[in-house]
Design an enzyme around this catalytic site. Structure first.
Site, short mmCIF file in Angstrom:
data_model
loop_
_atom_site.label_atom_id
_atom_site.label_comp_id
_atom_site.label_asym_id
_atom_site.label_seq_id
_atom_site.Cartn_x
_atom_site.Cartn_y
_atom_site.Cartn_z
N ILE A 11 0.86 -1.23 -0.07
CA ILE A 11 0.15 0.00 -0.05
C ILE A 11 0.76 1.12 -0.13
O ILE A 11 0.45 2.29 -0.54
CB ILE A 11 -1.08 0.05 1.29
CG1 ILE A 11 -2.07 -0.95 0.92
CG2 ILE A 11 -1.64 1.22 1.43
CD1 ILE A 11 -2.99 -1.55 2.32
N LYS A 28 -4.46 -1.27 15.54
CA LYS A 28 -5.35 -0.31 14.80
C LYS A 28 -6.45 0.55 15.46
O LYS A 28 -6.66 1.57 14.91
CB LYS A 28 -5.67 -1.12 13.66
CG LYS A 28 -4.49 -1.68 12.71
CD LYS A 28 -3.80 -0.50 12.10
CE LYS A 28 -2.58 -0.97 11.21
NZ LYS A 28 -1.99 0.14 10.60
N SER A 38 -7.38 0.27 9.55
CA SER A 38 -7.74 -1.04 9.04
C SER A 38 -9.31 -1.26 9.62
O SER A 38 -9.46 -0.76 10.82
CB SER A 38 -6.76 -2.20 9.85
OG SER A 38 -7.49 -3.48 9.46
N TYR A 70 -3.00 -7.11 16.60
CA TYR A 70 -2.98 -6.03 15.28
C TYR A 70 -4.29 -5.46 15.35
O TYR A 70 -4.26 -4.13 15.24
CB TYR A 70 -3.00 -7.23 14.04
CG TYR A 70 -3.10 -6.35 12.93
CD1 TYR A 70 -2.13 -5.32 12.42
CD2 TYR A 70 -4.41 -6.00 12.13
CE1 TYR A 70 -2.09 -4.80 11.25
CE2 TYR A 70 -4.61 -5.12 10.89
CZ TYR A 70 -3.28 -4.45 10.54
OH TYR A 70 -3.38 -3.87 9.49
N ASP A 129 14.07 3.41 11.49
CA ASP A 129 13.42 2.41 12.09
C ASP A 129 12.25 3.17 13.02
O ASP A 129 12.77 3.86 13.68
CB ASP A 129 14.12 1.44 12.98
CG ASP A 129 13.44 0.54 13.72
OD1 ASP A 129 12.02 0.72 13.69
OD2 ASP A 129 14.00 -0.62 14.15
N ASN A 131 1.88 5.17 7.04
CA ASN A 131 1.33 3.84 6.34
C ASN A 131 2.04 2.92 7.16
O ASN A 131 1.76 1.80 7.15
CB ASN A 131 1.51 4.16 4.95
CG ASN A 131 1.56 2.48 4.25
OD1 ASN A 131 0.23 2.11 4.16
ND2 ASN A 131 2.42 1.84 4.04
N THR A 144 -9.52 -6.47 3.53
CA THR A 144 -8.37 -7.40 3.25
C THR A 144 -7.78 -7.14 1.93
O THR A 144 -8.57 -7.37 1.09
CB THR A 144 -8.92 -8.90 3.46
OG1 THR A 144 -9.42 -9.26 4.74
CG2 THR A 144 -7.52 -9.74 3.28
#
Length: 258
Positions: free
Chosen positions: A27, A157, A140, A153, A61, A88, A185
């Site tokens: 993405i 988000k 997400s 996860y 990083d 992102n 997804t």
């Protein structure tokens, strides 16, 4: 700068300048290329530090604040300023609440949530000098929909979604818009690696496709188009918004195919 969202930039204005984190693939790379195709000068911040030609690259990083500050400063200097920040970069995680050890929780939250914090605070001085600044985060649907085996996860988000709204409220008076794009997804390298590690990759992919009401995975370019809109002056009255690109997964309840 005072007031709400800045007015559209007049025609003939200098090219807008954008920094995209996690832009080496998936993405992020689609976002960088989409913005560039629209005439934006783009620099990518990524751990890789290099990638496809035609884009500027800086390395950092996101878990290291000193690296982030140095990379953002280099990007701003190279671009001659900053108008758009796309947060992102992120990492995935699988498992239920009992499956991920504490060190993995810390690592994922450090990248997915604190990584956004570090980049935004390093970029804010430059964004404040822009006549039409915009920040877009990649969130997400996992932030708002309970998905199996995605506890860590989803938590990360969910934090990004809440952080986006809080930043939008804090920065509105300075003319900086903040929005999120939440993909369903998506057909990305991370999902590809996830499927490759499945016991039956073909069946695993079919299951992911089947839960998408429109019958396929979301493309990276579709997500990038949403990011590009939110980053553009055309979205000057849009802030504190989550734009969902999920093929109808969160909002539609269709009968089973068959």
């Amino acid at each position: 700068m005072t007031g709400s969202a800045a007015p559209p930039i007049p025609s003939g204005a200098p090219a807008r300048r954008a920094l995209v984190t996690g832009g080496a693939s998936g993405i992020g790379l689609a976002v960088a290329r989409t913005l560039q195709a629209a005439g934006t000068q783009v620099t990518v911040l990524d751990r890789a530090g290099t990638g496809p030609a035609g884009l500027g690259w800086v390395r950092a990083d996101l878990a290291d604040d000193a690296q982030v500050r140095a990379a953002v400063a280099a990007a701003v200097e190279g671009l001659g300023g900053l108008d758009v920040l796309v947060c992102n970069a992120g990492v995935g995680a699988q498992g239920g609440v009992e499956d991920n050890p504490d060190d993995e929780w810390h690592a994922v939250l450090d990248t997915n949530v604190l990584g956004v914090v570090r980049v935004v605070r390093a970029a804010l001085p430059a964004l404040r000098r822009s006549p039409a600044a915009a920040i877009v985060t990649t969130c997400s649907i996992a932030a708002t929909v309970g998905l199996p085996q995605r506890a860590l996860y989803s938590a990360s988000k969910g934090a990004v979604r809440s952080l986006t709204l809080a930043m939008a409220a804090d920065l509105l008076a300075e003319g900086i818009r903040v929005n999120a794009v939440s993909p369903g997804t998506a057909d990305t390298p991370w999902v590809g690696r996830l499927l490759a590690g499945a016991e039956d990759p073909v069946a695993a992919r079919a299951a992911l496709v089947a839960r998408q009401p429109h019958g396929r995975l979301v493309s990276a370019d579709e997500v990038a188009a949403a990011v590009a809109y939110l980053a553009s002056p055309a979205a000057g009255s849009t802030t504190g918004t989550e734009l969902v690109v999920d093929g109808g997964l969160t909002g539609l309840r269709l009968p089973p195919r068959g």
